[in-house]
Design an enzyme around this catalytic site. Structure first.
Site, PDB file in Angstrom:
ATOM      1  N   CYS A   1     -28.915  18.365  28.740  1.00 34.04           N
ATOM      2  CA  CYS A   1     -27.690  18.611  27.973  1.00 34.04           C
ATOM      3  C   CYS A   1     -26.475  18.470  28.886  1.00 34.04           C
ATOM      4  O   CYS A   1     -26.436  19.060  29.967  1.00 34.04           O
ATOM      5  CB  CYS A   1     -27.738  20.004  27.369  1.00 34.04           C
ATOM      6  SG  CYS A   1     -26.178  20.498  26.624  1.00 34.04           S
TER       7      CYS A   1
ATOM      8  N   ASP B   1       0.845  -1.189   0.000  1.00 30.33           N
ATOM      9  CA  ASP B   1       0.000   0.000   0.000  1.00 30.33           C
ATOM     10  C   ASP B   1       0.884   1.244   0.000  1.00 30.33           C
ATOM     11  O   ASP B   1       1.108   1.865   1.028  1.00 30.33           O
ATOM     12  CB  ASP B   1      -0.905  -0.025   1.230  1.00 30.33           C
ATOM     13  CG  ASP B   1      -2.002   1.018   1.144  1.00 30.33           C
ATOM     14  OD1 ASP B   1      -2.229   1.542   0.042  1.00 30.33           O
ATOM     15  OD2 ASP B   1      -2.637   1.299   2.171  1.00 30.33           O
TER      16      ASP B   1
ATOM     17  N   TYR C   1       8.107  -4.797  -8.547  1.00 28.28           N
ATOM     18  CA  TYR C   1       7.428  -6.063  -8.848  1.00 28.28           C
ATOM     19  C   TYR C   1       6.985  -6.179 -10.299  1.00 28.28           C
ATOM     20  O   TYR C   1       6.258  -7.105 -10.650  1.00 28.28           O
ATOM     21  CB  TYR C   1       6.193  -6.222  -7.960  1.00 28.28           C
ATOM     22  CG  TYR C   1       5.328  -4.970  -7.940  1.00 28.28           C
ATOM     23  CD1 TYR C   1       4.628  -4.577  -9.077  1.00 28.28           C
ATOM     24  CD2 TYR C   1       5.234  -4.174  -6.806  1.00 28.28           C
ATOM     25  CE1 TYR C   1       3.874  -3.429  -9.087  1.00 28.28           C
ATOM     26  CE2 TYR C   1       4.465  -3.022  -6.809  1.00 28.28           C
ATOM     27  CZ  TYR C   1       3.788  -2.650  -7.948  1.00 28.28           C
ATOM     28  OH  TYR C   1       3.049  -1.503  -7.966  1.00 28.28           O
TER      29      TYR C   1
HETATM   30  S1  IVH Z   1       1.166  -5.588 -10.326  1.00 27.63           S
HETATM   31  C1  IVH Z   1      -0.883  -3.761 -14.473  1.00 27.63           C
HETATM   32  N1  IVH Z   1       1.983  -6.155  -7.942  1.00 27.63           N
HETATM   33  O1  IVH Z   1      -1.598  -1.959  -6.630  1.00 27.63           O
HETATM   34  C2  IVH Z   1      -0.665  -3.449 -13.038  1.00 27.63           C
HETATM   35  N2  IVH Z   1       0.772  -4.150  -8.226  1.00 27.63           N
HETATM   36  O2  IVH Z   1      -4.456  -1.821  -7.174  1.00 27.63           O
HETATM   37  C3  IVH Z   1       0.320  -4.415 -12.460  1.00 27.63           C
HETATM   38  N3  IVH Z   1       0.552  -2.808  -6.185  1.00 27.63           N
HETATM   39  O3  IVH Z   1      -1.351  -0.396  -9.742  1.00 27.63           O
HETATM   40  C4  IVH Z   1       0.465  -4.162 -11.034  1.00 27.63           C
HETATM   41  N4  IVH Z   1       1.649  -4.164  -4.863  1.00 27.63           N
HETATM   42  O4  IVH Z   1       0.311   0.284  -7.793  1.00 27.63           O
HETATM   43  C5  IVH Z   1       1.315  -5.271  -8.691  1.00 27.63           C
HETATM   44  N5  IVH Z   1       2.847  -6.780  -5.885  1.00 27.63           N
HETATM   45  C6  IVH Z   1       2.177  -5.901  -6.626  1.00 27.63           C
HETATM   46  C7  IVH Z   1       1.639  -4.717  -6.088  1.00 27.63           C
HETATM   47  C8  IVH Z   1       0.937  -3.860  -6.930  1.00 27.63           C
HETATM   48  C9  IVH Z   1       1.004  -3.017  -4.941  1.00 27.63           C
HETATM   49  C10 IVH Z   1      -0.255  -1.633  -6.581  1.00 27.63           C
HETATM   50  C11 IVH Z   1       0.090  -1.097  -7.948  1.00 27.63           C
HETATM   51  C12 IVH Z   1      -1.158  -1.328  -8.757  1.00 27.63           C
HETATM   52  C13 IVH Z   1      -2.199  -1.276  -7.698  1.00 27.63           C
HETATM   53  C14 IVH Z   1      -3.478  -1.950  -8.146  1.00 27.63           C
END
Ligand code: IVH
Length: 687
Positions: free
Chosen positions: A406, A116, A224
């Site tokens: 009150c 997050d 990631y």
């Molecule tokens: S993969 C095409 N992996 O969560 C998007 N996103 O709610 C691929 N996020 O936009 C994203 N941890 O900002 C991916 N292990 C993780 C993640 C992650 C946090 C965020 C990222 C994404 C959002 C989606």
């Protein structure tokens, strides 16, 4: 003999290696002192030989000159978001769909924590970090390179011998939980506003224009994913992460490879159970197809890829002690029971109070002082008491009966027909005065600076005021003000000047400040658009009011009742006598100029960088738009700032037009009347 150029290269290599060991691997091999000595030597050499400076030198992490603003840059590959699932049935359905799409192909899932934080994309050209972009609206983001460079674990240059031509790496910048607590402690001590949670703190830090300040913030990142790739390819997600690690990136500490849904479920459980061991806040897990060569076949929807799905954990629920139930007196006299809690950290922020709404609700949940209660943050923002842990109820815990008088002034209380709320009937109740005065001077009402809750309490105590209208005669009591504790000449002058300035506020502000039940900021603005003065509103009738879009019979009755009361008429007379503006200034802006926004229903979402949310609202209104809170089929336009979430998704689904913050700024007509131009300029911090 070692030339300066050679020594500089040596030092840079050594420092890069130590950075990697320290920040990414958390296994330093030299002391901080030795590290500092190497860094100092390099800095001295670079100062002596400016021609040898380089953007990938470890010295450039400490932050550079402040920027004027951020430049927006398109993403080479859009940064789309993930589809969310909230329970295992959703995940199973995703699995079914994926299996169907991939027919009988063999594939695996990988599961990893969902961090997050704030999504960021890094671009490396021939191994050198050339740009870091925020997600922005997904198509383009802000160039935050200077800020991202300050994060110790981000490689400024890829490790290894043969870097690819282009490598875009995607991940999440976050503030460590520990760093967040420390930062807030020191901000509190310095009298600065604290951040609500680590995510906001990270987002706020990345938006700073001065990277030297960013360098002091405890930021880190996990990577990631990838964007554009040239001269490199990966077969699987796991292999991609392994390669990123060899380039020097921090990647998820552990990922789970799963053959089937049972294994996915186990992974989801294990990630959740290990939640507290992560240094970052985690709001779920991400399930991805491991085989990257299947991504194309799976494809994506407009908003998210089909090769991955996010699984959001239930909001965190925490048990804590409800120490006491206090009663808050609102400006209209409504009495609200409030749970005073033993402070606890819930979903990333400390909670010590939660509204219990009203007695009906409190009785329904059977909440008593002394109870251990389960709390969660509804929508991760407002803390709520979910239920009582009955097994832990101490003997003799008593329910708080509905009030008979009150708590602040002992006056009798009553319930209006059809309402659950109890109210204090005393028009002179000091607690009511406090709430009313707080509302009256508030930022979205008369916006009077230099007067906060503490001062209002003191003024009430000294009996210098008891009613908002008294503010406008306060200058007659300057001697008494100066007699008050901690009120120097300068503070008194500032206060009186701020009150004086508020006399010239826009009409909607005074309408809102009056505290008419059911008339919030937006209705106040609607009224301003339809009536030229407060008197016109006072003289109107039900038919005229209900003919206005957005004003229904309940609001209309509220307005008519308010103006019918003698005490309110007297209040308005006093404001008029004091010289408070009760007229609309000129014709309403919305009819004065035609813009692309005139008559449009607009929703704002995400965080803005060039103006505050309030400023954006005012600006939109000045440009003739109507600002509403949620996206529906009536929404004409969504303005999406950074990290826009569900509203953006909904707007995309409904095919609502979407603008960035820059689009909004560009929509300000160059020939707007001076009144707007100047207002707009000050809103943009230009004037
Ligand atoms: S993969 C095409 N992996 O969560 C998007 N996103 O709610 C691929 N996020 O936009 C994203 N941890 O900002 C991916 N292990 C993780 C993640 C992650 C946090 C965020 C990222 C994404 C959002 C989606």
């Amino acid at each position: 003999m070692s030339t300066p150029a050679k020594r500089i290269e040596e030092l840079r290599d050594q420092l890069r290696d130590h950075n990697h060991r320290y920040y990414t691997l958390a296994q330093p091999t030299i002391s901080d002192r030795e590290y500092d000595a190497l860094m100092a030597e390099l800095e001295d050499l670079e100062t002596a030989h400016p021609e040898l400076r380089s953007p990938d030198s470890p010295t450039v992490r400490v932050g550079g000159e402040p920027l004027e603003g951020f430049v927006t840059v398109p993403h080479a590959v859009p940064m789309i978001s993930l589809a969310n699932s909230y329970n295992l049935d959703d995940v199973r359905a995703y699995d079914q769909r994926t299996r169907k799409r991939l027919a009988d192909k063999d594939f695996h899932y990988v599961v990893e924590p969902k961090i997050d934080g704030v999504a960021v994309s890094l671009r490396y050209e021939n191994g050198i970090l050339v740009r870091a972009l925020s997600r922005g609206d997904g198509r383009s983001g802000d160039d935050i390179t200077a800020n991202v460079r300050t994060i110790g674990s981000v490689p400024l240059r890829l490790q290894g011998k043969t870097p690819p031509e282009v490598l875009e790496v995607r991940g999440e910048v976050y503030m460590t939980r520990e760093g967040f607590v420390k930062l807030n402690d020191s901000r509190q001590a310095a009298g600065l506003q604290v951040f609500a949670n680590p995510r906001n703190a990270a987002a706020g830090s990345l938006k700073l224009l001065d990277s030297k300040v960013v360098a002091t913030r405890p930021l880190d990142a996990v990577w990631y994913g990838v964007g554009e790739l040239r001269g490199i390819a990966f077969d699987t997600h796991r292999q991609m992460l392994e390669t990123l690690r060899t380039f020097g990136f921090r990647t998820p500490a552990k990922i789970w490879t799963c053959d089937n849904m049972d294994e996915v479920e186990t992974a989801l459980r294990e990630i959740r159970e290990g939640k507290d061991a992560y240094p970052f806040e985690m709001d779920g897990a991400v399930i991805k197809v491991d085989e990257r060569d299947l991504y194309e076949e799976l494809g994506s929807t407009a908003k998210s890829p089909r090769w991955a799905v996010a699984y959001k954990y239930e909001p965190e629920q925490v048990e804590t002690l409800l120490k006491e139930i206090t009663i808050q007196v609102g400006r209209t006299g409504v009495l609200t029971p409030v749970a005073e809690l033993e402070p606890v950290l819930v979903s990333g922020s400390t909670v010590s109070r939660a509204t219990l709404h009203n007695w009906d609700e409190m009785q329904r949940k059977d909440i008593r002082a002394g109870d251990t209660v389960v709390i969660e943050k509804a929508g991760e923002i407002i803390p709520a008491v979910v239920r009582v842990v009955l097994e832990k109820r101490p003997e003799g815990a008593k329910a708080l009966p509905p009030p008979t008088k009150c708590p602040a002034c002992d006056a009798p209380v009553s319930q209006r027909a059809g309402e659950v709320a109890w109210r204090c009937d005393n028009p002179a109740c000091p607690a009511k005065s406090l709430s009313w005065l707080k509302h009256f001077v508030g930022r979205r009402a008369m916006d009077i600076d230099h007067i906060g809750e503490e001062l209002i309490r003191a003024l009430l105590k000294e009996q210098l005021i008891s009613h908002p209208a008294d503010l406008y005669t306060l200058h007659e009591k300057k001697a008494q003000l100066l007699d008050m504790e901690r009120m120097a000449e300068k503070s008194v002058d500032n206060l009186l000047q701020a009150i004086e300035n508020s006399k010239n506020a826009d009409l909607w502000r005074i309408i809102h400040a009056l505290g008419i039940p059911n008339v919030g900021e937006r209705t106040a603005q609607t009224l301003e658009a339809h009536f030229a003065s407060l008197q016109e509103i006072a003289d109107t009738d039900e038919a005229t009011l209900t003919a206005i879009e957005d004003i229904g019979p309940i609001v209309a009755k509220s307005i008519l009742d308010f103006f019918a009361l003698g005490e309110n008429q007297f209040f308005i007379e006093r404001l008029r006598a004091a010289g408070v503006n009760l007229e609309r200034k000129g014709t309403p802006v919305s009819v004065e100029i035609e813009t692309d926004l005139t008559g449009k229903t607009v929703v704002l979402t995400g965080s803005l960088s060039q103006m505050t949310r309030d400023e954006a609202k005012d600006l939109l209104r000045k440009l003739g738009a109507k600002v509403t809170g949620s996206v529906s089929s009536k929404t004409d336009l969504l303005i999406a700032g950074e990290d826009a979430g569900s509203k953006l998704e909904k707007a995309q689904k409904l095919g609502v037009e979407i603008w960035t913050e820059s689009d909004l700024v560009n929509a300000i007509p160059k020939d707007a009347p001076p009144s707007i131009q100047s207002a707009v300029q000050s809103e943009l911090g230009l004037g």
